[in-house]
Design an enzyme around this catalytic site. Structure first.
Site, PDB file in Angstrom:
ATOM      1  N   CYS A 114      -2.005   1.942   0.495  1.00  0.00           N
ATOM      2  CA  CYS A 114      -2.776   3.138   0.863  1.00  0.00           C
ATOM      3  C   CYS A 114      -2.391   3.709   2.223  1.00  0.00           C
ATOM      4  O   CYS A 114      -2.757   4.840   2.542  1.00  0.00           O
ATOM      5  CB  CYS A 114      -4.268   2.820   0.838  1.00  0.00           C
ATOM      6  SG  CYS A 114      -4.866   2.278  -0.780  1.00  0.00           S
ATOM      7  N   HIS A 259      -7.640   8.147   4.890  1.00  0.00           N
ATOM      8  CA  HIS A 259      -7.482   7.702   3.510  1.00  0.00           C
ATOM      9  C   HIS A 259      -8.852   7.710   2.856  1.00  0.00           C
ATOM     10  O   HIS A 259      -9.840   7.254   3.431  1.00  0.00           O
ATOM     11  CB  HIS A 259      -6.875   6.296   3.498  1.00  0.00           C
ATOM     12  CG  HIS A 259      -6.956   5.626   2.176  1.00  0.00           C
ATOM     13  ND1 HIS A 259      -6.546   6.233   1.007  1.00  0.00           N
ATOM     14  CD2 HIS A 259      -7.414   4.393   1.820  1.00  0.00           C
ATOM     15  CE1 HIS A 259      -6.739   5.399  -0.005  1.00  0.00           C
ATOM     16  NE2 HIS A 259      -7.266   4.286   0.461  1.00  0.00           N
ATOM     17  N   ASN A 289     -10.149   7.370  -4.920  1.00  0.00           N
ATOM     18  CA  ASN A 289      -9.121   6.731  -4.085  1.00  0.00           C
ATOM     19  C   ASN A 289      -7.775   6.917  -4.775  1.00  0.00           C
ATOM     20  O   ASN A 289      -7.531   6.358  -5.833  1.00  0.00           O
ATOM     21  CB  ASN A 289      -9.464   5.245  -3.929  1.00  0.00           C
ATOM     22  CG  ASN A 289      -8.467   4.499  -3.057  1.00  0.00           C
ATOM     23  OD1 ASN A 289      -7.337   4.925  -2.863  1.00  0.00           O
ATOM     24  ND2 ASN A 289      -8.892   3.351  -2.549  1.00  0.00           N
TER      25      ASN A 289
END
Length: 332
Positions: A114, A259, A289
């Site tokens: 990520c 993020h 996500n």
């Protein structure tokens, strides 16, 4: 000698058409909309069954080139971040390079999970400042539905598919104060097992082993509480370090683009730095996500909305599997 800066000159993104809502997930696992929204802030996400990672990367990259008004032949390097590659060899970036016609560009994949867009942007900045490249395309593309276990309510509510991209160009104008001002990248491998998936079966003797590689092995597994504890300290540290290296404070920041993992984590960032919630960009309610694609997806959405203005200071921060984390400071 003038300082070389890496200017952000274009953004791009792509999301699949299919909307996976919380209501649909209620039919698959023991969960409900209220539970998901309260704990994550996510209401829906996009998934693209039948689409490859490289195909989504091409769409985001094409839009970024158009946004930057840069022809493909001017790209010196393509850096593609993904934790869901279509192939381990050749690289996903090779397919994207060919499809976009980046005939002069070197092409490489990275996997920092990520935090991938932050790592890729930092690498691009290093190449530009070293004089090894003038114009670099960064693409982050993820097809997370392929590694998501839709019988596991702890993870299937989180992840979606997307791609995002950015074009960075060298600038040697002494009067130009824009560009990537600083960065801080780090990792803590002691928490690697908190968020992982197996790539290939590991056997001492593949010819005579009784071990069978289960389909479940390829799914992402997460210890959610441990990951949140890690990010609660790691992310503020990364932002602190990046701001210090830029000679700035939180008061100088116009936008934090984090993020999009969990709304609780973003609230921790806001409280730690005293940054108003309206200065922290959030779109996880609509996309979930999307791993390394989440930050460039946000930047492109902000660009389309006219939220990005010349002279603004933006902090981008990522955190995820590895455990990796990092931040970079960008002045538009």
């Amino acid at each position: 000698m003038a300082t070389i800066r890496s200017l952000l000159i274009g953004t791009g993104s792509y999301v699949p058409d299919f909307v996976l809502t919380n209501d649909i997930l209620e039919e698959l696992v023991d969960t409900n909309d209220e539970w998901i929204v309260k704990r994550t802030g996510i209401r829906e996400r996009r998934i693209g069954p039948g689409m490859t990672t490289w195909q989504m990367g091409v769409e985001a990259g094409r839009k970024a080139l158009q946004s930057a008004k840069v022809p493909p032949e001017e790209i010196d390097m393509l850096i593609l971040s993904t934790c869901t590659p279509d192939t381990y060899s050749p690289t996903v970036s090779g397919y994207v390079q060919e499809a976009l016609g980046l005939k002069k560009a070197a092409a490489v994949d990275i996997n920092a999970c990520c935090t991938g867009f932050c790592y890729a942007s930092d690498i691009a900045d290093c190449y530009i400042k070293a004089g090894k490249a003038k114009t670099i395309l960064v693409v982050s593309a993820e097809t997370l539905h392929r590694i998501t276990d839709y019988t596991d309510r702890g993870t299937c509510v989180l992840f979606g598919d997307a791609a995002g991209a950015a074009v960075y160009r060298a600038c040697e104008d002494e009067n130009e104060q824009s560009g990537i001002l600083s960065s801080f990248m780090a990792a803590d491998g002691s928490g690697a097992d908190y968020l992982y998936m197996e790539a290939l079966p590991v056997e001492e003797d593949p010819l005579h082993s009784d071990r069978k590689f289960s389909e479940k092995n390829r799914f992402l597994k997460m210890q959610g509480a441990a990951v949140v504890r890690f990010t609660a300290s790691a992310v503020p540290h990364a932002i602190d370090m990046a701001l210090q290296r830029a000679g700035l404070t939180a008061a100088d920041v116009d936008w934090v683009v984090p993020h999009q993992a969990n709304l609780r984590i973003l609230q921790i960032i806001a409280q730690k730095f005293g940054i108003p919630n309206e200065k922290i960009y959030v779109n996880m309610d609509r996309y979930g996500n999307t791993s390394s694609a989440s930050i460039p997806l946000c930047l492109d959405e902000m660009n389309d909305k006219g939220l990005l203005k010349k002279g603004q200071v933006i902090v981008c921060t990522g955190f995820g599997g590895g455990l990796t984390y990092g931040a970079f400071v960008l002045r538009l």
